[in-house]
Design an enzyme around this catalytic site. Structure first.
Site, PDB file in Angstrom:
ATOM      1  N   GLN A  47       0.969  -1.307   0.140  1.00 48.86           N
ATOM      2  CA  GLN A  47      -0.192   0.148   0.164  1.00 48.86           C
ATOM      3  C   GLN A  47       0.473   1.416  -0.087  1.00 48.86           C
ATOM      4  O   GLN A  47       1.824   1.457   0.778  1.00 48.86           O
ATOM      5  CB  GLN A  47      -1.370  -0.438   1.213  1.00 48.86           C
ATOM      6  CG  GLN A  47      -2.034   0.914   1.512  1.00 48.86           C
ATOM      7  CD  GLN A  47      -1.975   1.235   3.203  1.00 48.86           C
ATOM      8  OE1 GLN A  47      -1.342   0.911   3.869  1.00 48.86           O
ATOM      9  NE2 GLN A  47      -2.308   2.732   3.273  1.00 48.86           N
ATOM     10  N   SER A  87       5.261  -0.734   3.934  1.00 46.46           N
ATOM     11  CA  SER A  87       5.696  -2.416   4.483  1.00 46.46           C
ATOM     12  C   SER A  87       5.432  -2.875   3.204  1.00 46.46           C
ATOM     13  O   SER A  87       4.468  -2.965   2.124  1.00 46.46           O
ATOM     14  CB  SER A  87       4.404  -2.754   4.962  1.00 46.46           C
ATOM     15  OG  SER A  87       4.713  -2.225   6.559  1.00 46.46           O
ATOM     16  N   GLU A 140      -2.018   9.389  19.056  1.00 49.50           N
ATOM     17  CA  GLU A 140      -2.872  10.752  18.475  1.00 49.50           C
ATOM     18  C   GLU A 140      -3.659  10.479  17.665  1.00 49.50           C
ATOM     19  O   GLU A 140      -5.462  10.931  18.000  1.00 49.50           O
ATOM     20  CB  GLU A 140      -1.468  11.993  18.055  1.00 49.50           C
ATOM     21  CG  GLU A 140      -0.368  11.969  19.806  1.00 49.50           C
ATOM     22  CD  GLU A 140       0.651  11.282  20.307  1.00 49.50           C
ATOM     23  OE1 GLU A 140       0.812  10.679  18.644  1.00 49.50           O
ATOM     24  OE2 GLU A 140       1.284  10.766  20.521  1.00 49.50           O
ATOM     25  N   GLU A 185      -7.450  -0.983   7.728  1.00 53.53           N
ATOM     26  CA  GLU A 185      -6.944  -0.812   8.040  1.00 53.53           C
ATOM     27  C   GLU A 185      -6.241  -1.260   9.473  1.00 53.53           C
ATOM     28  O   GLU A 185      -5.592  -2.162  10.097  1.00 53.53           O
ATOM     29  CB  GLU A 185      -5.565   0.274   7.637  1.00 53.53           C
ATOM     30  CG  GLU A 185      -4.082   0.429   8.328  1.00 53.53           C
ATOM     31  CD  GLU A 185      -3.159   1.227   7.856  1.00 53.53           C
ATOM     32  OE1 GLU A 185      -4.222   2.981   7.695  1.00 53.53           O
ATOM     33  OE2 GLU A 185      -2.156   1.476   8.122  1.00 53.53           O
ATOM     34  N   SER A 204       1.025   6.358   2.114  1.00 60.19           N
ATOM     35  CA  SER A 204       2.848   7.735   3.125  1.00 60.19           C
ATOM     36  C   SER A 204       3.489   7.983   2.569  1.00 60.19           C
ATOM     37  O   SER A 204       4.334   7.719   1.515  1.00 60.19           O
ATOM     38  CB  SER A 204       2.957   7.269   4.032  1.00 60.19           C
ATOM     39  OG  SER A 204       1.739   6.404   5.485  1.00 60.19           O
TER      40      SER A 204
END
Lengths: 366, 408
Positions: free
Chosen positions: B131, B167, B377, B250, B134
């Protein structure tokens, strides 16, 4: 996998919730907090009519003979409403003590009265400044007479009888007799009245075997810890939603304070602790119902998680409200006070953590 | 209340056990086999073989429709399979992102021909997917990506840019990628999703060595990478919608690390550690911490049971499982650090100290686990917004064209 309450139990919960939302809004809690009443009598009478005190009492003794699971869902709603009624003292502690240790005659005498709401019981353990331990209990029982002083005793001035921890055993004592003096004491939570009860040769009888008092108390506390945990979960959830509602309304620096991460993360943590507590409480309920061998461990975990969740939610609810949350007129105080009373009454988290590890060690040995 | 299977679940569990007994080796010692598995250089090859076997038997993705090799089964059966499988010595982990996130996104957007071509090899472990979301400048705020896809004639696109934290990119055959196709509109509106072969000319994968010493993540560079328009997933400019399909999955794909040390091992260590006043297990500070972590460990397990109960009854689970990583990741880090403290100064040593390696791995791995798949967070924001109904943060970039961001 069936780790949930049944539809009937959820229905019962809904019924109690509606009753309390209607008959025990926060202004009733405030009335008891501000006034001289021992507890909200009309709410208590309504709960008796609903069969709440009869829930866990076997049918043979005039009760409804329901399982601990039913009493757990009720406890959650009592906690949610912060209801100023002697539920913890009478329905949980006194009733469970008699079920646990009472003779046939004692069960026959007391349980029907409890089921009908004609008797209100309480448990008297503490004797003042020192935390109760076997070695510092001074109250004595001998020849059918009880001598000593217990304080604070929840609902001590309104209760009709008490289960008392004496040096040499648990005893049951009628509080409407010469030889018993009751004096209300001020505590951090005026919505839950407490008293000092003095026994001066009051006639009493043993509950369970002589010398077995502390052991019985520990077992009673395990059951009570589970019911208390549900009540604490209900209170924690109420405090959390109170804070969320306020965070949505209150504007600062041009937007709702609930949109700031400092507030959001704090309230998310309330939710995290609440769910950890709820899951542990469910397991406690399951062990209580099955007479499961894992009860001592499950009860301790439920107690620790629920105390943490309620303390945290009730204090952060005040913090989220800011200055208004610290006023006498705000409803935030009800849960803050009750959370601390509940945290201390069966022994605080420090004691329960020690107990939990002891039980883990025992489990690993066997 | 009980933890028992329904008759249907029990029968299925029996079937699965029989199949696993016939096809795999049961673990004798959970922790030892965990270590053995992670040190095996042939792990990928073995994992592919195991995946093929599992898929052939119909256990790989049971909830998928039959046409894609599934059984159209209830999620609880898939969970039961995984519970049973975790008791056996089998290599896992390479296919979770592909099958958990990429292929479901393909199912939502790819053409029937492409599905016919790609789903089966992925399910059978022949092709691995990654995927590509990011980027160096877009982590939690993944809609802020900068990798560009520009029209290359009518029939194609050319991609330039860089992805990071990908990953498994180093062993993946395909990937789904989110790109910026229009920088003149606000950030969420100018995105488009594609899939591509990792062997396409111009794709370069460079492993990132992690703080823990491992290298599961990669940087992936795209230099004039040309792909046909037929590899677009969803409409041009609607990549964010497609990305949400992926991200929704996810949480399920990034599971808890299994086989790690927990409260039992910490107690063992505390019994064997000699402090001034006797074994550490008698020390009240130590006991207090053990109790806290036990309550968390139990709380997570039991919370999972509540979710499984809903699945077992065919209901949609509540939001309670959203707490799991928020609790598990810091617990892993803190418990590792505390165990090392119990060992004294030697707790830092990589050799000679029994148990040190396991707790050190938790301490260092926990630092990564608190970030991967949604930081502590971001997960708190999600709980606050989706569970508690609190408003989203003010987004100052919401209505600003992407190419005007940061300019005054």
């Amino acid at each position: 996998m069936n780790f949930d309450f049944s539809d009937d139990q959820k229905l019962l919960k809904e019924q109690v919730r509606k009753f309390l939302a209607d008959k025990c809004p926060t202004k009733v809690v405030r009335r008891v907090l501000d006034g001289p009443e021992a507890y909200a009598d009309e709410v208590w009478k309504g709960l008796v009519e609903l069969g709440v005190p009869a829930t866990g009492i076997p049918e043979a003794y005039g009760g409804l003979g329901l399982s601990p699971l039913e009493l757990c869902v009720i406890a959650e709603e009592i906690g949610r409403a912060a209801a100023p009624v002697p539920f913890d003292s009478s329905v949980v502690l006194a009733t469970e003590a008699i079920k646990l240790a009472g003779s046939e005659a004692q069960k026959k005498k007391w349980l029907p009265l409890l089921a009908e709401g004609k008797a209100v019981g309480t448990l008297a353990v503490s004797e003042g400044a020192q935390p109760p331990r076997p070695r510092n209990i001074a109250t004595t029982f001998g020849g059918g007479f009880l001598n000593g002083k217990k304080v604070p005793v929840a609902d001590g001035d309104a209760a009709t009888f008490a289960i008392v921890l004496a040096k040499n055993g648990l005893v049951i004592v009628d509080l409407a007799q010469k030889g018993v003096t009751k004096k209300r004491v001020e505590t951090i939570d005026p919505a839950r009245k407490h008293a000092e009860v003095t026994f001066d040769g009051a006639s009493a009888e043993l509950l369970g075997t002589e010398g077995d008092g502390w052991n019985l108390l520990e077992r009673l506390y395990d059951a009570a810890a589970v019911y208390f945990a549900f009540s604490q979960v209900g209170g924690a959830e109420a405090a959390m939603w109170m804070a969320c509602d306020y965070a949505l309304q209150r504007q600062a620096f041009g937007r709702a304070i609930g949109s700031y991460q400092a507030i959001k993360h704090k309230l998310a943590d309330c939710y995290v602790k609440l769910e950890l507590a709820r899951s542990n409480a469910y397991y406690g309920a399951m062990m209580l119902t099955d007479g499961g061998a894992d009860l001592p461990l499950a009860a301790a975990a439920a107690r620790i998680a629920a105390t943490d969740a309620y303390d945290f939610a009730s204090k952060e609810n005040i913090q989220t409200h800011g200055g208004i949350g610290f006023t006498w007129e705000a409803d935030t105080q009800f849960h803050y006070r009750r959370a601390r009373v509940m945290a201390l009454s069966l022994g605080g988290p420090m004691a329960w953590k020690d107990k939990l590890v002891t039980r883990l060690e025992q489990k690993n040995v066997t | 209340m009980d933890f028992n299977d329904t008759p249907e679940e029990a029968a299925f569990r029996k079937e699965v056990r029989a199949w696993l007994d016939a096809n795999a080796t049961r673990k004798s010692d959970d922790k030892a086999s965990f270590r053995a598995r992670n040190d095996d250089p042939n792990l990928l090859k073995k994992a592919k073989e195991w995946q093929a076997k599992k898929a052939a038997a119909g256990y790989a993705r049971m909830t998928w429709p039959k046409e894609f090799g599934g059984r159209g089964a209830s999620p609880i059966l898939q969970v039961i399979y995984q519970q049973e499988e975790s008791n056996y010595l089998v290599p896992l982990g390479f296919f979770d992102i592909g099958l958990g996130m990429c292929i479901p996104t393909m199912m939502a957007y790819a053409s029937p021909e492409h599905l016919k071509r790609y789903v089966k090899p992925a399910l059978h472990g022949e092709e691995i997917w990654c995927q590509l979301f990011s980027e160096p400048a877009a982590g939690s705020d993944v809609a802020g990506i900068r990798t560009r896809a520009e029209r290359d004639g009518d029939a194609g696109w050319v991609i330039n840019g860089q992805k990071v934290w990908t990953s498994g990119a180093h062993y993946s055959d395909y990937g789904i990628i989110i790109t910026r196709t229009d920088p003149n509109v606000p950030k969420h509106q100018g995105l488009t999703m594609f899939f591509l072969s990792m062997k396409t000319p111009g794709v370069e994968v460079r492993p990132i060595k992690q703080m823990s010493g491992g290298a599961n993540f990669n940087e992936v560079f795209f230099t004039n990478v040309r792909i046909p328009d037929s590899q677009r997933l969803g409409k041009v400019g609607e990549g964010w919608k497609a990305a949400l399909t992926t991200l929704m999955n996810e949480r399920l794909a990034v599971g808890l690390p299994s086989g790690g040390l927990d409260v039992d091992e910490l107690m063992e260590l505390a019994r064997d550690t000699d402090l001034d006043d006797g074994p550490a297990i008698r020390n009240q500070q130590v006991r207090s911490k053990i109790a806290d972590w036990y309550v968390q460990q139990q709380g997570l397990k039991l919370t999972r049971y509540r979710t499984l109960t809903a699945l077992s009854k065919g209901q949609t689970p509540g939001p309670e499982s959203s707490i799991i990583k928020i609790v598990a990741a810091p617990k892993m880090q803190d418990m590792g650090a505390f165990a090392m403290e119990l060992m004294g100064p030697a707790g830092i040593m990589k050799e000679d100290v029994p148990q040190a390696a396991g707790f050190q791995a938790q301490w260092i791995g926990g630092a990564g686990f608190r970030i991967a798949g949604g930081t502590d967070e971001i997960l708190r924001n999600i709980v606050a917004e989706r569970v508690l109904g609190l408003p989203p943060d003010v987004r100052v970039d919401k209505d600003v064209p992407f190419n005007q961001l940061g300019k005054k």
